[in-house]
Design a protein around this motif. Sequence first.
Motif, short mmCIF file in Angstrom:
data_model
loop_
_atom_site.label_atom_id
_atom_site.label_comp_id
_atom_site.label_asym_id
_atom_site.label_seq_id
_atom_site.Cartn_x
_atom_site.Cartn_y
_atom_site.Cartn_z
N VAL A 94 0.93 -1.12 0.20
CA VAL A 94 0.49 0.01 -0.18
C VAL A 94 0.62 1.29 -0.35
N LEU A 95 2.13 1.45 1.10
CA LEU A 95 2.48 2.38 1.11
C LEU A 95 4.41 1.91 1.19
N GLU A 96 5.40 2.47 0.57
CA GLU A 96 5.98 1.60 -0.12
C GLU A 96 7.72 3.23 0.27
N LYS A 97 8.38 3.00 1.83
CA LYS A 97 9.80 3.87 1.84
C LYS A 97 9.49 4.86 2.08
N ILE A 98 8.09 5.38 2.69
CA ILE A 98 7.76 6.68 2.60
C ILE A 98 8.76 6.60 4.42
N PRO A 99 9.05 8.45 3.44
CA PRO A 99 10.15 9.01 4.91
C PRO A 99 9.62 9.76 6.15
N VAL A 100 9.89 9.00 7.24
CA VAL A 100 9.10 9.13 8.55
C VAL A 100 11.09 9.95 9.81
N ARG A 101 10.25 10.77 10.90
CA ARG A 101 11.18 10.90 11.69
C ARG A 101 10.78 9.98 12.63
N LEU A 102 11.35 9.97 13.96
CA LEU A 102 11.28 9.30 15.11
C LEU A 102 12.27 10.32 15.44
N GLY A 103 12.00 10.03 16.80
CA GLY A 103 12.67 10.76 18.13
C GLY A 103 14.18 11.24 18.21
N ARG A 104 14.20 12.52 18.86
CA ARG A 104 15.72 12.90 19.35
C ARG A 104 16.76 11.76 19.16
N SER A 105 16.60 10.75 20.13
CA SER A 105 17.34 9.96 20.75
C SER A 105 17.31 8.79 19.69
N GLY A 106 16.85 8.93 18.62
CA GLY A 106 16.62 7.61 18.46
C GLY A 106 15.72 6.28 19.00
N LEU A 107 15.99 4.93 18.45
CA LEU A 107 14.90 4.46 19.17
C LEU A 107 15.48 3.66 20.03
N ILE A 108 15.17 2.72 20.57
CA ILE A 108 15.53 2.29 22.62
C ILE A 108 14.36 0.60 21.71
N SER A 109 14.90 0.03 22.71
CA SER A 109 13.63 -1.15 23.20
C SER A 109 13.05 -0.68 24.23
N GLY A 110 12.09 -1.32 24.37
CA GLY A 110 10.39 -0.41 24.70
C GLY A 110 10.94 -0.97 26.20
N GLU A 111 11.11 -1.82 26.76
CA GLU A 111 11.87 -2.17 28.14
C GLU A 111 12.06 -0.69 28.70
N LYS A 112 13.58 -0.34 27.94
CA LYS A 112 13.62 0.65 28.51
C LYS A 112 13.21 2.12 28.32
N LYS A 113 12.37 2.65 27.54
CA LYS A 113 12.11 4.23 27.22
C LYS A 113 11.93 4.20 28.30
N ARG A 114 11.51 5.49 28.43
CA ARG A 114 11.79 6.43 30.05
C ARG A 114 10.94 7.57 29.63
N GLU A 115 10.10 7.91 30.89
CA GLU A 115 9.66 9.84 30.04
C GLU A 115 10.76 10.44 29.83
N GLY A 116 9.98 10.95 28.91
CA GLY A 116 11.14 12.46 28.32
C GLY A 116 12.26 12.14 27.35
N ASP A 117 12.74 11.16 27.45
CA ASP A 117 14.40 10.62 27.20
C ASP A 117 14.51 10.54 26.02
N GLY A 118 13.43 10.97 24.81
CA GLY A 118 13.21 11.32 23.55
C GLY A 118 13.55 9.94 22.51
N HIS A 119 13.53 8.71 23.11
CA HIS A 119 13.57 7.74 22.01
C HIS A 119 12.06 7.65 22.12
N THR A 120 12.30 6.58 20.51
CA THR A 120 11.29 6.16 20.20
C THR A 120 11.52 4.27 20.51
N PRO A 121 9.67 3.86 21.02
CA PRO A 121 10.75 2.64 21.37
C PRO A 121 10.87 1.51 20.76
N LEU A 122 11.15 0.65 19.95
CA LEU A 122 11.27 -0.55 18.93
C LEU A 122 9.78 -1.59 19.75
#
Length: 244
Positions: A94-122
């Motif tokens: 349906v959609l392919e290779k649509i550019p996206v922006r993520l958190g300023r700190s990049g990706l992080i595993s969901g269990e390590k995500k914390r409020e205000g850390d700037g990460h997008t959870p995996l």
Amino acid sequence: MKSIDSPKSLASWLHFLGFSLKSKQFQCQKINCITVLFSFLYFFSLCPLSGEGNSPPDSPLLDSEQILFITAKPGETTGFLNFYTLNEGEWVSVLEKIPVRLGRSGLISGEKKREGDGHTPLGIFPIQRIVGKQKRQIRNLEYNEIRKNSHWSDSPSSKNYNQLIKHREKGAVSLWDSEIYELFVVIEHNTKPAVPGFGSMIFLHPWNDNKPTSGCVGVELKWLEELVNQLDGNKFPFLVIVET
């Protein structure tokens, strides 16, 4: 991830994962089948193997007929969106290779995500709720129309932490006043239940700025509109965020 170095080993993996090369899941004549196979196998192969005779792993993706992938390299704040749906026994792009922006700190595993850390959870997240400012016909998914008093709490001390609320509250964010909440898909990170401090307000929402988000996934509104129009709750849609 185990390497897949031959058709025989690929077939073995598919059999272990509960798929058949003749089943509807892999009749991929309309798109590059390798892309879909790799994506499925990447996630399913994360399931531990305890020896011969294992039953197929219990993954929610096995029943899904719509899968949205967000992919990015480690440490990057930009990535791509790919969306596939099963249509009459064939996986269709349906959609392919649509550019996206993520958190300023990049990706992080969901269990390590914390409020205000700037990460997008995996993670792997069911798509269940859509929120927006207009009246919409959403197919078999929960839709909440934003009103002037619609807020979302991102205060860990609130009893309404990481919940949509219909009144003003100290520390809660107004959804009415910002363009980025024109339309969004709720990424169900830390929602059921919401653990204080483990991250809130993780959405797939419109984003036109040439900079990272605070932890959400940002995409052009026109692509988000197309995605929402295609989503169908009866197809058990999932959103998968992964490093590549």
